[in-house]
Design a protein around this motif. Structure first.
Motif, PDB file in Angstrom:
ATOM      1  N   LEU A 174       4.984   8.882  -0.488  1.00 20.01           N
ATOM      2  CA  LEU A 174       5.519   9.362  -1.751  1.00 20.01           C
ATOM      3  C   LEU A 174       6.513   8.372  -2.347  1.00 20.01           C
ATOM      4  O   LEU A 174       6.682   8.333  -3.573  1.00 20.01           O
ATOM      5  CB  LEU A 174       6.189  10.722  -1.561  1.00 20.01           C
ATOM      6  N   ALA A 175       7.154   7.583  -1.518  1.00 23.81           N
ATOM      7  CA  ALA A 175       8.024   6.528  -2.044  1.00 23.81           C
ATOM      8  C   ALA A 175       7.208   5.529  -2.847  1.00 23.81           C
ATOM      9  O   ALA A 175       7.603   5.101  -3.939  1.00 23.81           O
ATOM     10  CB  ALA A 175       8.768   5.837  -0.908  1.00 23.81           C
ATOM     11  N   LEU A 176       6.048   5.165  -2.310  1.00 24.05           N
ATOM     12  CA  LEU A 176       5.163   4.256  -3.046  1.00 24.05           C
ATOM     13  C   LEU A 176       4.647   4.911  -4.325  1.00 24.05           C
ATOM     14  O   LEU A 176       4.582   4.280  -5.384  1.00 24.05           O
ATOM     15  CB  LEU A 176       3.992   3.838  -2.151  1.00 24.05           C
ATOM     16  N   LEU A 177       4.257   6.180  -4.222  1.00 19.94           N
ATOM     17  CA  LEU A 177       3.725   6.885  -5.396  1.00 19.94           C
ATOM     18  C   LEU A 177       4.790   7.058  -6.466  1.00 19.94           C
ATOM     19  O   LEU A 177       4.519   6.950  -7.669  1.00 19.94           O
ATOM     20  CB  LEU A 177       3.170   8.246  -4.982  1.00 19.94           C
ATOM     21  N   LEU A 209      -7.353   9.118  -5.561  1.00 18.24           N
ATOM     22  CA  LEU A 209      -6.146   8.513  -4.997  1.00 18.24           C
ATOM     23  C   LEU A 209      -5.729   9.215  -3.707  1.00 18.24           C
ATOM     24  O   LEU A 209      -5.348   8.569  -2.716  1.00 18.24           O
ATOM     25  CB  LEU A 209      -5.024   8.575  -6.038  1.00 18.24           C
ATOM     26  N   THR A 210      -5.800  10.551  -3.677  1.00 22.41           N
ATOM     27  CA  THR A 210      -5.351  11.295  -2.495  1.00 22.41           C
ATOM     28  C   THR A 210      -6.410  11.364  -1.406  1.00 22.41           C
ATOM     29  O   THR A 210      -6.087  11.678  -0.259  1.00 22.41           O
ATOM     30  CB  THR A 210      -4.967  12.722  -2.902  1.00 22.41           C
ATOM     31  N   GLY A 244     -10.579  -3.684  -3.943  1.00 24.24           N
ATOM     32  CA  GLY A 244      -9.475  -2.916  -3.376  1.00 24.24           C
ATOM     33  C   GLY A 244      -9.021  -3.486  -2.052  1.00 24.24           C
ATOM     34  O   GLY A 244      -9.794  -4.088  -1.313  1.00 24.24           O
ATOM     35  N   ALA A 245      -7.787  -3.268  -1.709  1.00 20.45           N
ATOM     36  CA  ALA A 245      -7.225  -3.749  -0.442  1.00 20.45           C
ATOM     37  C   ALA A 245      -7.725  -2.867   0.693  1.00 20.45           C
ATOM     38  O   ALA A 245      -7.684  -1.650   0.620  1.00 20.45           O
ATOM     39  CB  ALA A 245      -5.703  -3.740  -0.492  1.00 20.45           C
ATOM     40  N   ALA A 246      -8.200  -3.482   1.701  1.00 17.19           N
ATOM     41  CA  ALA A 246      -8.747  -2.734   2.839  1.00 17.19           C
ATOM     42  C   ALA A 246      -7.650  -1.958   3.542  1.00 17.19           C
ATOM     43  O   ALA A 246      -6.567  -2.483   3.816  1.00 17.19           O
ATOM     44  CB  ALA A 246      -9.413  -3.704   3.816  1.00 17.19           C
ATOM     45  N   GLY A 247      -7.917  -0.680   3.825  1.00 12.00           N
ATOM     46  CA  GLY A 247      -6.970   0.163   4.550  1.00 12.00           C
ATOM     47  C   GLY A 247      -5.761   0.568   3.750  1.00 12.00           C
ATOM     48  O   GLY A 247      -4.806   1.107   4.293  1.00 12.00           O
ATOM     49  N   GLU A 248      -5.790   0.337   2.450  1.00 12.61           N
ATOM     50  CA  GLU A 248      -4.647   0.696   1.606  1.00 12.61           C
ATOM     51  C   GLU A 248      -4.739   2.173   1.250  1.00 12.61           C
ATOM     52  O   GLU A 248      -5.693   2.607   0.610  1.00 12.61           O
ATOM     53  CB  GLU A 248      -4.642  -0.157   0.334  1.00 12.61           C
ATOM     54  N   ALA A 249      -3.735   2.944   1.673  1.00 11.50           N
ATOM     55  CA  ALA A 249      -3.766   4.389   1.431  1.00 11.50           C
ATOM     56  C   ALA A 249      -3.388   4.711  -0.011  1.00 11.50           C
ATOM     57  O   ALA A 249      -3.865   5.681  -0.581  1.00 11.50           O
ATOM     58  CB  ALA A 249      -2.824   5.101   2.387  1.00 11.50           C
ATOM     59  N   VAL A 250      -2.488   3.919  -0.623  1.00  7.40           N
ATOM     60  CA  VAL A 250      -2.068   4.135  -2.005  1.00  7.40           C
ATOM     61  C   VAL A 250      -2.448   2.898  -2.807  1.00  7.40           C
ATOM     62  O   VAL A 250      -1.913   1.817  -2.583  1.00  7.40           O
ATOM     63  CB  VAL A 250      -0.557   4.381  -2.099  1.00  7.40           C
ATOM     64  N   SER A 251      -3.383   3.057  -3.735  1.00  2.00           N
ATOM     65  CA  SER A 251      -3.851   1.949  -4.550  1.00  2.00           C
ATOM     66  C   SER A 251      -2.979   1.828  -5.791  1.00  2.00           C
ATOM     67  O   SER A 251      -2.896   2.763  -6.594  1.00  2.00           O
ATOM     68  CB  SER A 251      -5.312   2.158  -4.948  1.00  2.00           C
TER      69      SER A 251
END
Length: 1151
Positions: free
Chosen positions: A866-869, A827-828, A757-764
């Motif tokens: 939410l744009a990413l989600l 995820l959240t 996983g990407a470090a510090g990534e809030a939305v995977s």
């Protein structure tokens, strides 16, 4: 208000257009080879090959859903296949002498033509003669010699056939308003036609004129019709024949008279035909004329004179060659005559004597016309250059039409004879060179129409017509035996030709009872059915020998029998969708039932024999072939069952499933293993990236959903008929599908755990793909499992899933929902820390900062995430994430409120602003979460807490009483009822409350009864500070006490109208040795009491209507205000809370 309140997530507004999961029909992403996979024994690791073959089986069944439509079957509009022709089936060839005689007859017809040509006919003699030269293929010398011989021959004798049909709108001559009309008609030679002279009145010839005004009439023949009494629209339908001396100068004259004499001119004229010779007829006519009077000059004593009604003068040369059948306007004899009306005549100019060899040898005009028409038709069809001669409709050229019209008229052929001749010649010609069936059908319709009018032919001609019918029906039956070859169901042109052919045969069938000599030995419909059966058997035997010869071993025959069964199914579809309606609608022949029964029995016999032979040799390859064969046979049975009024128990295929059961079980076991291998391979190559820009799931999810869908479709096609066996197969298959679905999610979980996983990534993004994959498989598996519903026989309910299947569906859905929520939570969870940070930012913001500025960082953060989600999740999963985030936000705000006590009202106002901004944000003008979902659960608790925190103590107390007034008893009869009357007496400024009685109270004593009394008090206390509570007497040992006690409270009306003002009734159980027990309470708002809400009309308290209140106990929404007051330190709040706690102790002791 700040613009931030209007912030709506542009991302959330797009949720509505997010793609929902639907099964894609395209091939799986990994499969790029479009070639058909080979069939054989399936080996481990061949999941791709196995499911590719299964897709081919399903594709074959796509066109077998329900009953076929002709629009689907008729795919080609190319020319129809050529039909067989035989030159020997035409009319016999003529000898050279007969050809020369026919040529002479045709030339004689042209050279001695008479009458007026029509607009479509050729009046040029040279053109007509040249045309005949081409038709007969003669040289110029032979042509000129023939013309010279014909010109030397004697001219024909002409005659005029006249049919007086009817008249209309005649002049009324009798006192009763009618006339008694009859007609006199004859041929006037040229010398008798009156000539107009200048200076004299115009005068026409008439059969009745005074002897002083004219000489005896030189009429060749005078004929009369019958007298039609009392009518102005007579109908005669009488026929006459007149010889013509000179067709160029003679004319037909007709008078219409009103009969008045007892013995009139009409009766006298009837004897004219008995007079022989012009001299005798003229002498007799003089006697008739003597008794005649001029029209309108009779004296008063002359009552028996016939009145003139009108006349006609028609030159013979103006009679059309083809004859005339029309209305003629009646003319006056002179300009002084008054006439009106029209007369309907049928005129035809014929020859009675012809100086030709054929006439001299007794050859009838019927035969000569037949030979001439055959010659012309062959010539015109040969000249007509069309790519597809079968579309030729017998259109003749102008000269050809003219020659035939002249000959038919001169030969005195009736319309029926002409129609018969055209049919005989064309139907014979069709068997040598194909014509359009529409043309032949039109000829038959002409024969039928004229047959109904004339209904008679000479015996020789009728026998000739019967022979043509027999020959054509024999030819048509031969075509029907090879129906599939000459009229393929996929060719719309061929099917239309078949329809016209059947209509022709139907016309022949209608003629059967009309012939004295019947041309058919049996009913034509029986011959057609026999021909169809024979054709079906010949077609099947040829197909069987080609696809699955009996001399081959069983395993080798199996694939050929599968192909044969498929061809038969497609043929039955064509029979039902195309042929059946034609045969039944036109000939009343049930072609579909006939064909289905025959072919179904033949293929069932082959299947029974082959399965018995292959049972001991069962292996994967044989099981696969038998499975595919059974699917086609089952489709055939279902096809029959789909037709209303049909049922399969009488079919030869009934019970055919029994020998196929071992093969089906073995094939389904292979399916289970192949599905797992296919899913394993799909996950192994999956990169957990969307398959394309329009999709949000990865390739393995598409493969999994497609596999599940294929399995469900295969079960539907299997449609196992035995309920007990179907339950066993269906239960096992549903368990295998559930196992495969969970196996897939387990593979996904292992796959994502191994991904860095990407470090510090809030939305995977990978987690989003996994969540979409789980949702896709959840929906696909649910839909597939519901499609596995099997029949439970007579005990099953229509539309209700079997219990084992329903349990399986529910368990799998719960497991996959749990898996989706687990992934959603994972995820959240990466956003929890950020959310708490932004909520803390709001709580720590100083009062100097505006509310919108304090909330802006949180809304900006949510909008970005939410744009990413939204870009990564499907609609269902985005809703899951939104709900999870909403709950996280509510809990974070509640924690912030718990951590901050005794703060300013602005603090709570800011969070109230934050809550409403978040509601607006997550609702997104209806495109996000529904408002009812947003304002439920934790929201209600938070919103109530924020609202009460901002209220003063008295407002909280008022809210407490308002909640009591809003409270509704959930169980109205549990705590009993209390009946009261209430009224405000404005003169005394007091409130009168009467407690009447109670019923069905709770038994709170050991003896099963109670000692109830009622406490009556007004609230809130700050509105009525000087008013004390009052109570009724105690009613011992009863659950239905009667009080009838009246209480007065001195209070101003303004206080009663205040917010929350009410009367509170508390029912207690009196205990002598312990604390009183609480039995229930009820509140009555004072705003609606008589005297406060409206003026009270006299009558006193007793005149008011009693009010029944349902007793209850305080619920959570009432206690929320109490908890808020508990946190207040002022005296008013503490005293109010103390009083309520004492009441709660009573309630707790009772519980």
């Amino acid at each position: 208000m700040s613009a931030l309140l209007d912030i709506k997530s542009s991302v959330l507004r797009q949720v509505q257009v997010c793609p929902s999961f639907r099964r894609k029909t395209e091939q799986e992403p990994e499969i790029t080879n479009s070639q058909e996979p080979p069939t054989g024994a399936w080996k481990p690791g061949d999941g791709v090959e196995f499911f590719a073959h299964m897709r081919l089986i399903l594709k074959k069944g796509d066109g077998r859903q329900g009953l076929p439509c002709p629009e689907v079957l008729l795919r080609s509009g190319s020319p129809a296949p050529a039909e067989p022709v035989d030159p020997n089936r035409g009319l016999r060839a003529l000898t050279q002498e007969e050809v020369e005689m026919l040529y002479e007859e045709a030339l004689y017809t042209v050279l001695h033509r008479a009458g007026t040509m029509g607009p479509d006919q050729v009046d040029d003699e040279e053109v007509l003669l040249s045309y005949l030269q081409q038709v007969f293929g003669t040289s110029s010398e032979e042509h000129m010699e023939a013309i010279m011989r014909v010109k030397k021959a004697k001219a024909p004798t002409y005659a005029l056939k006249v049919s007086v049909v009817r008249a209309k709108n005649l002049l009324a001559k009798d006192p009763n308003g009618f006339s008694d009309p009859y007609c006199m008609l004859g041929i006037l030679p040229a010398s008798s036609v009156p000539q107009e002279s200048s200076g004299q009145k115009e005068q026409r010839f008439g059969f009745r004129k005074g002897s002083k005004r004219s000489s005896p009439l030189p009429a060749k023949c005078i004929q009369v019709t019958e007298v039609k009494s009392s009518t102005l629209n007579p109908v005669w339908k009488e026929h006459f024949l007149f010889e013509i001396d000179d067709v160029n100068t003679d004319q037909l004259h007709l008078d219409i008279w009103d009969h008045d004499d007892d013995v009139s001119l009409a009766e006298a004229c009837r004897k004219l035909n008995e007079v022989i010779g012009l001299k005798g007829m003229t002498r007799y006519f003089k006697q008739i004329v003597k008794s005649a009077r001029a029209n309108g000059t009779a004296g008063p004593t002359e009552d028996h004179t016939d009145d003139f009604l009108g006349c006609l003068n028609i030159p013979i040369r103006e009679v059309p060659v083809a004859g005339a059948d029309r209305w003629f306007k009646l003319e006056p004899r002179s300009s002084a005559s008054r006439v009106q009306g029209d007369c309907h005549l049928v005129l035809k100019l014929i020859t009675t004597q012809r100086d030709t060899v054929m006439s001299q040898r007794g050859r009838s005009g019927f035969l000569s016309y037949l030979l001439l028409l055959s010659r012309v038709l062959c010539f015109e069809h040969r000249v007509e250059e069309v790519p597809n001669s079968s579309s030729w409709r017998g259109e003749l050229s102008g000269p050809g039409t003219t020659v035939l019209c002249l000959h038919g008229a001169q030969s005195n052929l009736s319309p029926l004879q002409l129609a018969v001749l055209h049919w005989q010649v064309s139907s014979r010609h069709h068997q040598t060179r194909t014509l359009d069936y529409g043309y032949l059908l039109g000829l038959l319709e002409d024969v039928q129409a004229h047959w109904e009018e004339a209904a008679s032919l000479p015996q020789e001609q009728e026998e000739s017509l019967a022979d043509s019918f027999s020959a054509f029906s024999e030819f048509g039956l031969k075509l029907l035996r090879q129906l599939r070859e000459y009229f393929p169901a996929t060719n719309s042109t061929a099917v239309y030709r078949l329809e016209l052919l059947l209509k022709c045969l139907e016309k022949l069938q209608l003629f059967q009872p009309a012939f004295e000599i019947c041309p058919f030995e049996t009913e034509l419909s029986m011959d057609i059915a026999a021909a169809l059966k024979r054709g079906n058997r010949e077609w099947y035997d040829q197909l069987l020998n080609t696809k699955s010869p009996r001399e081959q071993p069983g395993p080798q025959r199996l694939s050929g029998l599968v192909e044969l069964a498929d061809i038969i199914y497609e043929d039955l579809q064509s029979c039902y969708g195309v042929y059946a309606s034609l045969f039944h609608g036109i000939l009343k022949v049930d072609f579909f039932t006939l064909t289905f029964r025959q072919l179904e029995r033949l293929v069932a016999e082959e299947a029974w024999v082959l399965t018995e032979e292959l049972s001991p040799k069962m292996n994967l390859e044989v099981a696969s072939g038998l499975f595919e064969l059974y699917l086609t046979l089952a489709d055939t049975q279902r096809f029959w069952n789909c037709i209303p009024g049909r049922e399969s128990r009488s079919l030869a295929l009934a019970g055919i499933h029994t020998p196929f059961l071992p093969a089906v079980k073995l094939w389904l076991q292979v399916l289970r293993d192949q599905a797992k291998w296919r899913l394993q391979g799909a996950v192994d190559v999956d990169t957990l990236e969307p398959v394309d820009a329009a999709s949000k799931h990865s390739s393995s999810a598409a493969t999994a959903s497609l596999c599940l869908s294929h399995i469900q479709e295969l079960w539907v096609r299997l449609a196992w008929p035995d309920p007990a066996q179907a339950q066993g197969l269906g239960t096992q298959l549903s368990q295998d599908m559930c196992e495969a679905s969970l196996f897939y999610t387990e593979l996904l979980r292992k796959k994502v755990d191994t991904q860095p996983g990407a470090a510090g990534e809030a939305v995977s993004e990978q987690l989003c793909v996994v969540l979409n994959n789980v949702e896709l498989v959840r929906r696909a598996s649910g839909q597939a499992l519901r499609g596995l519903a099997w029949s439970e026989g007579a005990n099953g309910l229509e539309g209700v899933l079997p219990r084992p299947l329903l349990s399986c569906i529910q368990a799998l859905d719960e497991d996959l929902q749990r898996e989706a929520h687990t992934v959603t939570a994972h995820l959240t969870s990466k956003m929890v820390a950020d959310i708490r940070k932004y909520v803390q930012h709001i709580s720590l913001s100083p009062d100097s900062i505006q509310n919108d500025e304090a909330v802006a960082p949180l809304l900006k953060y949510l909008d970005e995430k939410l744009a990413l989600l939204n870009d990564s999740l499907v609609k269902e999963n985005l809703s899951r994430v939104l709900e999870a985030l909403w709950e996280l936000l509510l809990q974070a705000i509640l924690q912030a409120l718990s951590a901050n006590r005794d703060v300013s009202a602005d603090f709570y106002g800011r969070f109230h602003f934050t809550l409403e901004a978040l509601v607006s944000f997550f609702h997104a003008e209806g495109q996000g979460l529904p408002l009812e979902n947003l304002r439920d659960g934790s929201y209600k608790r938070l919103e109530e807490e924020l609202r009460l925190h901002r209220c003063s103590t008295r407002e909280c107390i008022e809210q407490f009483y308002l909640d009591k007034l809003k409270q509704r008893s959930l169980e109205q009869n549990r705590f009993g009822r209390l009946t009261v009357r209430c009224h405000y007496e404005a003169a005394e400024q007091r409130l009168a409350v009467e407690v009447l009685h109670a019923a069905d109270l709770l038994p709170l004593d050991a003896n099963g009864l109670s000692d109830p009394f009622v406490i009556v008090e007004l609230g809130p206390p700050h509105l009525f500070p000087l008013v004390r509570s009052q109570r009724t007497q105690v009613k011992a040992r009863t659950l239905h006490p009667v009080y009838d006690e009246l209480f007065h409270f001195s209070v101003p009306a303004e206080a009663c109208r205040r917010r929350g003002a009410c009367v509170l009734f508390t029912v207690m159980d009196h205990d002598w040795l312990s604390t009183n027990d609480f039995a229930g309470e009820a509140a009555l708002g004072l705003g609606g009491v008589s005297g406060i809400a409206r003026p009270h009309v006299g009558g006193g308290m007793r005149s008011g209507q009693p009010i029944t209140l349902h007793l209850r106990r305080p619920r959570a929404q009432v206690r929320s205000a109490l908890r808020m007051l508990e946190g207040r330190t002022n005296r008013e709040a503490q005293e109010f809370v103390k009083k309520l706690k004492e009441l709660e102790k009573c309630m707790e002791a009772d519980l």
